[in-house]
Write a protein that holds these residues in place. Structure first.
Motif, PDB file in Angstrom:
ATOM      1  N   GLY A  88      77.274  88.839  -2.945  1.00 51.22           N
ATOM      2  CA  GLY A  88      77.401  89.400  -1.613  1.00 51.22           C
ATOM      3  C   GLY A  88      78.830  89.403  -1.109  1.00 51.22           C
ATOM      4  O   GLY A  88      79.698  88.686  -1.627  1.00 51.22           O
ATOM      5  N   TYR A  89      79.065  90.234  -0.118  1.00 50.65           N
ATOM      6  CA  TYR A  89      80.369  90.307   0.542  1.00 50.65           C
ATOM      7  C   TYR A  89      80.117  90.371   2.036  1.00 50.65           C
ATOM      8  O   TYR A  89      79.429  91.264   2.531  1.00 50.65           O
ATOM      9  N   ASN A  90      80.652  89.387   2.779  1.00 55.87           N
ATOM     10  CA  ASN A  90      80.452  89.315   4.227  1.00 55.87           C
ATOM     11  C   ASN A  90      81.790  89.363   4.955  1.00 55.87           C
ATOM     12  O   ASN A  90      82.665  88.531   4.716  1.00 55.87           O
ATOM     13  N   HIS A  91      81.911  90.367   5.795  1.00 60.77           N
ATOM     14  CA  HIS A  91      83.097  90.529   6.618  1.00 60.77           C
ATOM     15  C   HIS A  91      82.635  90.733   8.051  1.00 60.77           C
ATOM     16  O   HIS A  91      81.454  91.034   8.313  1.00 60.77           O
ATOM     17  N   LYS A  92      83.528  90.587   8.977  1.00 59.55           N
ATOM     18  CA  LYS A  92      83.175  90.717  10.386  1.00 59.55           C
ATOM     19  C   LYS A  92      82.525  92.068  10.677  1.00 59.55           C
ATOM     20  O   LYS A  92      81.600  92.168  11.486  1.00 59.55           O
ATOM     21  N   TYR A  93      82.987  93.112  10.005  1.00 60.62           N
ATOM     22  CA  TYR A  93      82.492  94.459  10.298  1.00 60.62           C
ATOM     23  C   TYR A  93      81.694  95.073   9.151  1.00 60.62           C
ATOM     24  O   TYR A  93      81.222  96.204   9.276  1.00 60.62           O
ATOM     25  N   PHE A  94      81.557  94.350   8.056  1.00 65.12           N
ATOM     26  CA  PHE A  94      80.931  94.965   6.884  1.00 65.12           C
ATOM     27  C   PHE A  94      80.308  93.878   6.018  1.00 65.12           C
ATOM     28  O   PHE A  94      80.881  92.806   5.823  1.00 65.12           O
ATOM     29  N   ASN A  95      79.113  94.151   5.507  1.00 68.18           N
ATOM     30  CA  ASN A  95      78.503  93.244   4.525  1.00 68.18           C
ATOM     31  C   ASN A  95      77.741  94.060   3.497  1.00 68.18           C
ATOM     32  O   ASN A  95      77.212  95.145   3.794  1.00 68.18           O
ATOM     33  N   ALA A  96      77.682  93.551   2.279  1.00 70.43           N
ATOM     34  CA  ALA A  96      76.992  94.229   1.188  1.00 70.43           C
ATOM     35  C   ALA A  96      76.437  93.177   0.240  1.00 70.43           C
ATOM     36  O   ALA A  96      76.980  92.067   0.128  1.00 70.43           O
ATOM     37  N   ARG A  97      75.359  93.537  -0.448  1.00 71.16           N
ATOM     38  CA  ARG A  97      74.756  92.593  -1.389  1.00 71.16           C
ATOM     39  C   ARG A  97      74.076  93.344  -2.530  1.00 71.16           C
ATOM     40  O   ARG A  97      73.334  94.316  -2.294  1.00 71.16           O
ATOM     41  N   LEU A  98      74.341  92.901  -3.758  1.00 72.91           N
ATOM     42  CA  LEU A  98      73.664  93.398  -4.957  1.00 72.91           C
ATOM     43  C   LEU A  98      72.775  92.269  -5.469  1.00 72.91           C
ATOM     44  O   LEU A  98      73.272  91.185  -5.778  1.00 72.91           O
ATOM     45  N   SER A  99      71.463  92.522  -5.534  1.00 72.98           N
ATOM     46  CA  SER A  99      70.496  91.489  -5.897  1.00 72.98           C
ATOM     47  C   SER A  99      69.781  91.855  -7.188  1.00 72.98           C
ATOM     48  O   SER A  99      69.428  93.030  -7.399  1.00 72.98           O
ATOM     49  N   ALA A 100      69.564  90.853  -8.043  1.00 72.26           N
ATOM     50  CA  ALA A 100      68.887  91.050  -9.320  1.00 72.26           C
ATOM     51  C   ALA A 100      67.721  90.081  -9.429  1.00 72.26           C
ATOM     52  O   ALA A 100      67.784  88.947  -8.939  1.00 72.26           O
ATOM     53  N   ASN A 101      66.659  90.541 -10.066  1.00 70.81           N
ATOM     54  CA  ASN A 101      65.476  89.712 -10.268  1.00 70.81           C
ATOM     55  C   ASN A 101      64.909  90.007 -11.643  1.00 70.81           C
ATOM     56  O   ASN A 101      64.633  91.162 -11.975  1.00 70.81           O
ATOM     57  N   PHE A 102      64.729  88.943 -12.454  1.00 68.85           N
ATOM     58  CA  PHE A 102      64.179  89.092 -13.807  1.00 68.85           C
ATOM     59  C   PHE A 102      63.027  88.122 -13.993  1.00 68.85           C
ATOM     60  O   PHE A 102      63.108  86.955 -13.594  1.00 68.85           O
ATOM     61  N   SER A 103      61.936  88.605 -14.574  1.00 64.59           N
ATOM     62  CA  SER A 103      60.837  87.731 -14.985  1.00 64.59           C
ATOM     63  C   SER A 103      60.409  88.134 -16.392  1.00 64.59           C
ATOM     64  O   SER A 103      60.296  89.322 -16.709  1.00 64.59           O
ATOM     65  N   ASP A 104      60.209  87.127 -17.228  1.00 62.28           N
ATOM     66  CA  ASP A 104      59.876  87.346 -18.630  1.00 62.28           C
ATOM     67  C   ASP A 104      58.412  87.725 -18.785  1.00 62.28           C
ATOM     68  O   ASP A 104      57.597  87.540 -17.862  1.00 62.28           O
ATOM     69  N   ALA A 105      58.059  88.236 -19.953  1.00 63.29           N
ATOM     70  CA  ALA A 105      56.674  88.610 -20.231  1.00 63.29           C
ATOM     71  C   ALA A 105      55.796  87.372 -20.326  1.00 63.29           C
ATOM     72  O   ALA A 105      56.242  86.289 -20.704  1.00 63.29           O
ATOM     73  N   TYR A 106      54.519  87.541 -19.977  1.00 64.27           N
ATOM     74  CA  TYR A 106      53.570  86.433 -20.072  1.00 64.27           C
ATOM     75  C   TYR A 106      52.174  86.989 -20.300  1.00 64.27           C
ATOM     76  O   TYR A 106      51.887  88.156 -20.010  1.00 64.27           O
ATOM     77  N   ILE A 107      51.297  86.132 -20.819  1.00 62.32           N
ATOM     78  CA  ILE A 107      49.920  86.564 -21.048  1.00 62.32           C
ATOM     79  C   ILE A 107      49.208  86.672 -19.706  1.00 62.32           C
ATOM     80  O   ILE A 107      49.272  85.772 -18.869  1.00 62.32           O
ATOM     81  N   ASP A 108      48.560  87.804 -19.493  1.00 60.75           N
ATOM     82  CA  ASP A 108      47.906  88.092 -18.219  1.00 60.75           C
ATOM     83  C   ASP A 108      46.394  87.978 -18.327  1.00 60.75           C
ATOM     84  O   ASP A 108      45.732  87.496 -17.419  1.00 60.75           O
ATOM     85  N   GLU A 109      45.835  88.440 -19.443  1.00 56.44           N
ATOM     86  CA  GLU A 109      44.388  88.414 -19.621  1.00 56.44           C
ATOM     87  C   GLU A 109      44.078  88.058 -21.062  1.00 56.44           C
ATOM     88  O   GLU A 109      44.604  88.668 -22.002  1.00 56.44           O
ATOM     89  N   ILE A 110      43.233  87.068 -21.250  1.00 56.93           N
ATOM     90  CA  ILE A 110      42.878  86.598 -22.580  1.00 56.93           C
ATOM     91  C   ILE A 110      41.743  87.445 -23.123  1.00 56.93           C
ATOM     92  O   ILE A 110      40.690  87.588 -22.500  1.00 56.93           O
ATOM     93  N   GLY A 111      41.959  88.033 -24.290  1.00 55.66           N
ATOM     94  CA  GLY A 111      40.943  88.858 -24.914  1.00 55.66           C
ATOM     95  C   GLY A 111      39.981  88.037 -25.751  1.00 55.66           C
ATOM     96  O   GLY A 111      40.054  86.809 -25.816  1.00 55.66           O
ATOM     97  N   GLY A 112      39.082  88.734 -26.424  1.00 60.31           N
ATOM     98  CA  GLY A 112      38.146  88.041 -27.302  1.00 60.31           C
ATOM     99  C   GLY A 112      38.822  87.468 -28.522  1.00 60.31           C
ATOM    100  O   GLY A 112      38.300  86.555 -29.168  1.00 60.31           O
ATOM    101  N   ASN A 113      40.011  88.016 -28.848  1.00 58.35           N
ATOM    102  CA  ASN A 113      40.817  87.520 -29.961  1.00 58.35           C
ATOM    103  C   ASN A 113      42.267  87.897 -29.681  1.00 58.35           C
ATOM    104  O   ASN A 113      42.578  88.548 -28.680  1.00 58.35           O
TER     105      ASN A 113
END
Length: 771
Positions: free
Chosen positions: A678-703
């Motif tokens: 982020g960048y914060n100034h009296k008259y200006f502010n900006a922010r670049l945000s990143a979010n990462f999540s890895d793969a995971y098992i969501d539903e268990i199958g019969g095999n």
């Protein structure tokens, strides 16, 4: 971790869920500009609800200001997937009386967004059947099963068009009688309309008895062509002022709480009573489908982007060959009500040093019910083929999964919405088993002490006891569609949840914390219903389990924090969860008519308790203003957070009843990262945000081949603000810069099961704040 493992409250009161099949809270019902602070607790204390295995989040709405305040926002934007506008606005106004005793605050917001998604879905198999032409002794066709390389036995393209209108209102009061007595009232009402049209094409390999030896092609073990059934379907709603020829999902959540804080001598007391309700209603939801059969190429050369298409290209657009399948209309209503009451007392008590004893009781009465119906209409004589309806072409070379997927034409939503549907035939097997009524009452009490043993060492020790009683009612059904009564099951259990917390402060800038806590997670209501749902069209059977136990966990947390002399901190921690009776979805394929005639070969789904599971994690965070840098660079700031998880689950069984030892605990991502510059100034502010999540098992199958995974995601957002004056500011935000899809895969990451793209979204506007 899974959302249902977390406790989410609004001003300390549990938020009910409008979802029909789980306890998940619709966080997008509550706009961010209505929330003043978010309190996150990774380790819970005895005075907090025990069903917070993953942690606790409390959303606190704005309170009455100390002096007059007026704040407003007006904005717009565009969803690039539809190139349609976004509108939003909000205001907040509040003040205190001249003697400062009475305070009030009122706020409202509205957001109107037209967006959508482009979607492909596939189901994979590694075998198929064909008709040999011979018959057995009973005159039934003899089918031959062939093992092949994994192929898409069904494939879908989907186009969603959605308008979401969200309205929120809040009204809060407080009255301070004196410095030791205060009363408050807080309320919030959220109302969201989702209007949706969906245009779907589904290709599915024919049943084995309808495929003969010359109908398919296998090349080097790959099934490359076969006859398929193709369905072109439109989802919509009635054409009126509310639905507007779209499926209307009307979700509402309201919360009202009355409480007080008092000091009686040396005894601190606080209390609260609250009522909350969440509902979801779908009226006049309509579907129309037409079907055809022709040979298709099954292109799995790129398993991330599989494809089916007609061997003869004219079959795709010969809508006169698509024959009437069905027109249906349904109604769905789900409602959950919560009544909460609590009282806490805190008194001085010096056992090991300066400290207090705190104790209290809480009760929660919850009821959840669902009431659906479903009707089918026979208009085949009037509209025998698709070309006799009103059609609209949705072919778009900008279809986000790729231009190789061409949608073609569908029955238009306006045509579907204009139909006058009368004399429909109820289809009980579509709704009878979905309807239920559940009551859950929780009584809880706790006692805890906080002691400052030395100047540097503090201790919190306590125990919470929660008793849960549950009564679940489902429909008793014979032959899939005959309602013969209801069946009710009752269950109750008590959880004793001791905990201990240590806090060590070696100096003014550092804190070390260690905690051992016990938590639980209650089963989803729909899993507890004594129900049996046979879905003949999909050859699937869903069985409830009223004997499910709650998931419990003993948690160990070690956390260290160091605060910089200027704004910023660095922290790191280890945590371990020893989990018992986790819940997973068991799948198996039955080889006999156990659930009625013709159910042999159906796949059965039932929630079961596993044995034990464990989670070990490491979390590190860094937050710092870079004010030590020279010149303009001193205005930069950085935030970084990384979490690593490893898990193990025992007691999960495959379709043959054998225990699997190759699985992580479902819904646990092994790597997660959040960061921003982020960048914060009296008259200006900006922010670049990143979010990462890895793969995971969501539903268990019969095999293992049938296991479903939620793929990794990486989001990148950018926002900026420009201050024009003390009271006036401009803002802009660009979301999903990476055009990240929601993606599931089957067994291996290259084998797409679903990929849904939402596109980028730009918003901008002006904010005014007078205080």
């Amino acid at each position: 971790m899974s959302p249902q493992l977390n406790s989410v409250t609004l001003n300390g009161s549990r938020i009910p869920s409008a979802e029909g099949d789980n306890r998940n809270v619709q966080m997008d019902l509550i706009p961010s500009d209505m929330i003043q602070t978010i309190e996150v607790n990774k380790t819970i204390t005895p005075d907090m609800d025990g069903d917070a295995l993953g942690g606790s989040v409390n959303l606190v709405t704005a309170t009455a200001p100390q002096k007059f305040r007026l704040s407003s926002t007006l904005g717009s934007g565009v969803s690039f997937i539809t190139d349609k506008r976004i509108l939003n606005g909000s205001f907040l106004v509040g003040n205190r009386s001249k003697n400062k005793k009475f305070g009030w605050m009122a706020s409202a917001s509205i957001n109107d967004t037209d967006f959508g998604s482009d979607n492909i879905e596939a189901e994979w198999d590694d075998k198929f059947e064909y008709n040999t032409g011979a018959t057995d002794g009973d005159g039934e066709p003899v089918l031959e099963e062939v093992a092949v390389n994994p192929y898409t036995k069904s494939f879908e393209t989907r186009k969603y068009l959605v308008q979401r209108v969200r309205r929120s209102f809040a009204l809060n009061f407080d009255y301070q009688f004196n410095s030791t007595n205060e009363l408050y009232f807080k309320s919030m009402y959220n109302w969201r309309d989702d209007r949706e049209n969906r245009y779907r094409t589904k290709y599915e390999i024919l049943d084995g008895e309808d495929i003969t030896l010359g109908d398919f092609t296998v090349t080097n073990g790959n099934l490359t062509s076969f006859p398929a059934e193709i369905t072109r379907e439109t989802k919509g709603g009635i054409n009126n002022n509310r639905n507007k020829s779209r499926r209307l999902e009307d979700q509402r959540m309201q919360n009202y709480s009355l409480g007080g804080k008092h000091l009686l001598g040396t005894v601190k007391t606080d209390w609260m009573v609250s009522f909350a309700k969440a509902s979801e209603e779908r009226k006049n939801e309509r579907y129309v489908g037409f079907q055809s059969e022709y040979n298709v190429f099954n292109d799995n050369t790129d398993t991330e982007f599989p494809r089916m298409y007609a061997v003869n290209p004219t079959d795709e657009t010969n809508y006169g060959n698509f024959e009437y399948d069905e027109i249906t209309e349904q109604y769905q209503y789900t409602e959950e009500k919560d009544i909460n009451a609590l009282v806490n007392f805190e008194v001085p008590a010096d056992f090991f040093g300066n400290g207090t004893v705190k104790f209290g009781v809480k009760t929660r009465f919850k009821n959840k019910n669902r009431n659906n119906n479903f009707f089918e209409y026979d208009l085949e004589d009037t509209y025998p083929t698709m070309d006799l309806t009103g059609l609209k072409d949705y072919t778009n070379t900008d279809f986000l999964p790729g231009s190789r997927y061409q949608l073609g034409s569908y029955v238009s939503a306006d045509w579907l919405g204009s139909l006058t549907l009368v004399n429909g035939e109820a289809v009980p097997d579509e709704f009878l088993r979905a309807n239920f009524d559940v009551s859950e009452n929780v009584w809880a009490g706790y006692v805890m002490t906080t002691q400052q043993i030395t100047n540097k060492l503090g201790l919190m020790l306590g125990v919470r006891v929660e008793n849960t009683s549950l009564e679940a009612t489902g429909n008793r059904i014979e032959d899939e569609e005959e309602l013969v009564g209801t069946i009710t099951d009752k269950n109750s259990y008590t959880n004793v949840l001791p905990s201990v917390h240590f806090k060590y402060t070696p100096n003014d800038n550092a804190v070390i914390r260690f905690a051992v806590t016990n938590t639980l997670s209650r089963p989803n209501y729909v899993d507890l219903i004594p129900s049996l749902d046979v879905v003949t069209s999909d050859e699937e059977i869903y069985v409830g389990n009223p004997d499910l136990k709650p998931t419990t966990s003993t948690n160990f947390d070690l956390l260290g924090e160091y605060y910089f002399k200027s704004v910023g901190l660095i922290s790191g921690g280890l945590f371990y969860k020893d989990i018992s009776d986790f819940i997973y979805q068991f799948q198996t394929e039955i080889d006999a008519d156990l659930y009625g005639a013709g159910t042999s070969g159906y796949r059965v789904y039932q929630p079961l308790n596993g044995d034990r599971a464990s989670i070990f994690g490491v979390e590190v965070s860094f937050q710092r203003n870079l004010d030590f840098l020279p010149g303009f660079a001193k205005n930069f700031n950085v935030y970084l957070n990384y979490t690593y998880l490893t898990s193990d689950a025992k007691g999960i069984r495959n379709e043959d009843g054998e225990e699997r030892d190759d699985l992580d605990l479902p819904n646990t991502s092994p790597n997660m990262f959040n960061g921003s510059l982020g960048y914060n100034h009296k008259y200006f502010n900006a922010r670049l945000s990143a979010n990462f999540s890895d793969a995971y098992i969501d539903e268990i199958g019969g095999n293992q081949f049938e296991d479903r995974y939620y793929d990794q995601q990486f989001f990148l957002d950018f926002n900026l603000g420009v201050t024009l004056s003390k009271n006036l500011r401009l803002y802009a935000e660009l979301k999903n810069i990476t055009d990240q899809p929601l993606r599931y895969y089957q067994s291996i990451s290259k084998r797409t099961q679903q990929a849904e793209y939402y596109g980028r979204r730009l918003t901008f506007g002006i904010k005014y704040d007078l205080y």
